[in-house]
Design a protein around this motif. Sequence first.
Motif, PDB file in Angstrom:
ATOM      1  N   LEU A  71       0.908  -1.272  -0.185  1.00 51.93           N
ATOM      2  CA  LEU A  71       0.116  -0.115  -0.059  1.00 51.93           C
ATOM      3  C   LEU A  71       0.851   1.189   0.242  1.00 51.93           C
ATOM      4  N   PRO A  72       0.743   2.337  -0.900  1.00 49.99           N
ATOM      5  CA  PRO A  72       1.457   3.640  -0.981  1.00 49.99           C
ATOM      6  C   PRO A  72       1.656   4.162   0.393  1.00 49.99           C
ATOM      7  N   GLU A  73       2.642   4.704   0.714  1.00 52.72           N
ATOM      8  CA  GLU A  73       2.787   5.666   1.960  1.00 52.72           C
ATOM      9  C   GLU A  73       1.808   6.256   2.571  1.00 52.72           C
ATOM     10  N   ALA A  74       1.087   7.189   1.500  1.00 53.05           N
ATOM     11  CA  ALA A  74       0.080   8.080   1.828  1.00 53.05           C
ATOM     12  C   ALA A  74      -1.191   7.330   2.201  1.00 53.05           C
ATOM     13  N   ASP A  75      -1.658   6.448   1.456  1.00 52.67           N
ATOM     14  CA  ASP A  75      -2.743   5.271   1.986  1.00 52.67           C
ATOM     15  C   ASP A  75      -2.540   4.849   3.298  1.00 52.67           C
ATOM     16  N   GLN A  76      -1.338   4.386   3.561  1.00 48.72           N
ATOM     17  CA  GLN A  76      -0.941   3.637   4.912  1.00 48.72           C
ATOM     18  C   GLN A  76      -1.334   4.875   6.095  1.00 48.72           C
ATOM     19  N   ALA A  77      -0.899   6.147   5.606  1.00 49.93           N
ATOM     20  CA  ALA A  77      -1.126   7.234   6.824  1.00 49.93           C
ATOM     21  C   ALA A  77      -2.738   7.371   6.885  1.00 49.93           C
ATOM     22  N   ASP A  78      -3.599   7.408   5.936  1.00 44.52           N
ATOM     23  CA  ASP A  78      -5.076   7.166   5.828  1.00 44.52           C
ATOM     24  C   ASP A  78      -5.327   6.263   6.625  1.00 44.52           C
ATOM     25  N   MET A  79      -4.993   5.114   6.279  1.00 42.13           N
ATOM     26  CA  MET A  79      -5.749   3.770   7.025  1.00 42.13           C
ATOM     27  C   MET A  79      -5.323   3.818   8.544  1.00 42.13           C
ATOM     28  N   ALA A  80      -3.975   4.395   8.967  1.00 45.27           N
ATOM     29  CA  ALA A  80      -3.690   4.716  10.339  1.00 45.27           C
ATOM     30  C   ALA A  80      -4.833   5.520  10.768  1.00 45.27           C
ATOM     31  N   PHE A  81      -5.337   6.471  10.464  1.00 43.77           N
ATOM     32  CA  PHE A  81      -6.303   7.301  10.784  1.00 43.77           C
ATOM     33  C   PHE A  81      -7.729   6.470  10.732  1.00 43.77           C
ATOM     34  N   PHE A  82      -7.859   5.908  10.045  1.00 46.29           N
ATOM     35  CA  PHE A  82      -9.108   4.801   9.990  1.00 46.29           C
ATOM     36  C   PHE A  82      -9.266   4.069  10.879  1.00 46.29           C
ATOM     37  N   ILE A  83      -8.094   3.432  11.310  1.00 45.05           N
ATOM     38  CA  ILE A  83      -7.835   2.223  12.393  1.00 45.05           C
ATOM     39  C   ILE A  83      -8.104   2.985  13.651  1.00 45.05           C
ATOM     40  N   GLU A  84      -7.717   4.408  13.902  1.00 49.49           N
ATOM     41  CA  GLU A  84      -7.808   4.852  15.399  1.00 49.49           C
ATOM     42  C   GLU A  84      -9.285   5.203  15.387  1.00 49.49           C
ATOM     43  N   GLN A  85     -10.121   5.539  14.233  1.00 49.42           N
ATOM     44  CA  GLN A  85     -11.764   5.590  14.486  1.00 49.42           C
ATOM     45  C   GLN A  85     -12.128   4.269  14.757  1.00 49.42           C
ATOM     46  N   ILE A  86     -11.750   3.325  14.188  1.00 48.61           N
ATOM     47  CA  ILE A  86     -12.354   2.095  14.616  1.00 48.61           C
ATOM     48  C   ILE A  86     -12.121   1.755  15.981  1.00 48.61           C
ATOM     49  N   ARG A  87     -11.045   1.925  16.257  1.00 46.90           N
ATOM     50  CA  ARG A  87     -10.521   1.606  17.810  1.00 46.90           C
ATOM     51  C   ARG A  87     -11.504   2.587  18.927  1.00 46.90           C
ATOM     52  N   THR A  88     -12.033   3.772  18.273  1.00 43.16           N
ATOM     53  CA  THR A  88     -12.957   4.574  18.979  1.00 43.16           C
ATOM     54  C   THR A  88     -14.167   3.977  19.105  1.00 43.16           C
ATOM     55  N   ILE A  89     -14.626   3.720  18.269  1.00 42.78           N
ATOM     56  CA  ILE A  89     -16.077   3.336  17.687  1.00 42.78           C
ATOM     57  C   ILE A  89     -16.600   1.862  18.224  1.00 42.78           C
ATOM     58  N   LEU A  90     -15.689   0.916  18.359  1.00 44.86           N
ATOM     59  CA  LEU A  90     -15.977  -0.398  18.609  1.00 44.86           C
ATOM     60  C   LEU A  90     -16.271  -0.478  20.101  1.00 44.86           C
ATOM     61  N   PRO A  91     -15.561   0.110  20.782  1.00 44.47           N
ATOM     62  CA  PRO A  91     -16.105   0.184  22.462  1.00 44.47           C
ATOM     63  C   PRO A  91     -17.504   0.678  22.707  1.00 44.47           C
ATOM     64  N   VAL A  92     -17.813   1.604  21.831  1.00 39.66           N
ATOM     65  CA  VAL A  92     -19.122   2.351  22.078  1.00 39.66           C
ATOM     66  C   VAL A  92     -20.240   1.273  21.769  1.00 39.66           C
ATOM     67  N   LEU A  93     -19.879   0.449  20.695  1.00 37.01           N
ATOM     68  CA  LEU A  93     -20.734  -0.513  20.266  1.00 37.01           C
ATOM     69  C   LEU A  93     -20.823  -2.021  21.119  1.00 37.01           C
ATOM     70  N   GLY A  94     -19.730  -1.979  22.131  1.00 40.61           N
ATOM     71  CA  GLY A  94     -19.823  -3.130  23.104  1.00 40.61           C
ATOM     72  C   GLY A  94     -18.472  -4.137  22.689  1.00 40.61           C
ATOM     73  N   PHE A  95     -17.716  -3.741  21.864  1.00 43.87           N
ATOM     74  CA  PHE A  95     -16.800  -4.616  21.488  1.00 43.87           C
ATOM     75  C   PHE A  95     -15.178  -3.915  22.070  1.00 43.87           C
ATOM     76  N   ASP A  96     -14.555  -4.575  22.978  1.00 42.08           N
ATOM     77  CA  ASP A  96     -13.500  -4.100  23.770  1.00 42.08           C
ATOM     78  C   ASP A  96     -12.223  -4.752  23.118  1.00 42.08           C
ATOM     79  N   PHE A  97     -12.212  -5.489  22.259  1.00 49.47           N
ATOM     80  CA  PHE A  97     -10.948  -6.389  21.871  1.00 49.47           C
ATOM     81  C   PHE A  97      -9.777  -5.799  21.215  1.00 49.47           C
ATOM     82  N   LEU A  98     -10.077  -4.422  20.549  1.00 48.03           N
ATOM     83  CA  LEU A  98      -9.133  -3.688  20.180  1.00 48.03           C
ATOM     84  C   LEU A  98      -8.808  -2.408  21.120  1.00 48.03           C
TER      85      LEU A  98
END
Length: 312
Positions: A144-171
């Motif tokens: 994955l290009p470097e710029a896309d990796q940076a975008d996906m790093a931000f995307f992962i941060e949001q996933i890790r924020t939203i999952l516990p709100v939905l009751g999933f703590d595993f990340l």
Amino acid sequence: MTQGRSIRLFLVDGSPNGLLTAEIMNWTGHALTGPRTRLSELVKRPECSRTGIYFLVGPDPDNTARPLVYIGESDDVAKRLKQHNQPEEKGGKDFWERVCLITSKDQNLTKAHVKYLESQLIALATASGRCGLKNGTAHEYINLPEADQADMAFFIEQIRTILPVLGFDFLREPATKAKSEVPSAGKPDASPVFELRLPKYNLYSKAQEMDGEFVVLAGSHAKAKWTGDAHGYRNLHEQLCEDGVLQLDSSGLRVFSQDYGFSAPSAAAAVIAGRRANGRAEWKVAATGQTYGDWQAAQVDEEYDNIDTDNV
């Protein structure tokens, strides 16, 4: 203090036990979750025809203290979920009870993006130690290009924020990483160090509150075996021994090889003492000897008094 965030939740059919969508302000991602019993409704949703990452979550029969999780990706999530819903003898997966799907509202996630996300999320779930993984050996995907990796790093941060709100703590991040966010001991809002002593066994443990958890600090001791009656925390004690979090030392006790976060002081006290325990009474502020329960009550009283003063 961490800045607040706004998450929009929508009950698709008005039921708290039905399908649920979630979005974060200024994030292109979109979460959809629901029980397996509503799978026929979930796969009809437009999100399921998009490229995305998904989580299958269910109980772990070998460890009641944590869930079992499968992390996958697909260009057509509905098709993959249909396959996973088959009996195991036909290639499906029996363990899961809930599913969560993450897609993009602007539909800009590509196959390369979700393969990268899958690789990174499996690694994070493994590192967190908060779940058992049904995935086989994960292969690191870096095409994955470097710029896309940076975008996906931000995307992962949001996933890790939203999952516990939905009751999933595993990340959620391990307590050792969250520790750096704890205020220094000199600040008035810092959690003090709590201690638990069992002189009969020459046992001494320390803990702090971190990021909403009660974290026993590395180097603390615990009983080598569970000696109390049958209890839910017995399974947790045995699992921590099996996972290497609690390791035997030369004294015949077990030592915490890393910081470990518990849901409550009583859970931590029970694992350490090897029996049922009232953590609110057994943990004490190291500097003053005040019990955890009295310390917490004092914090609440102080805040209440400040509010009352402000309203006068």
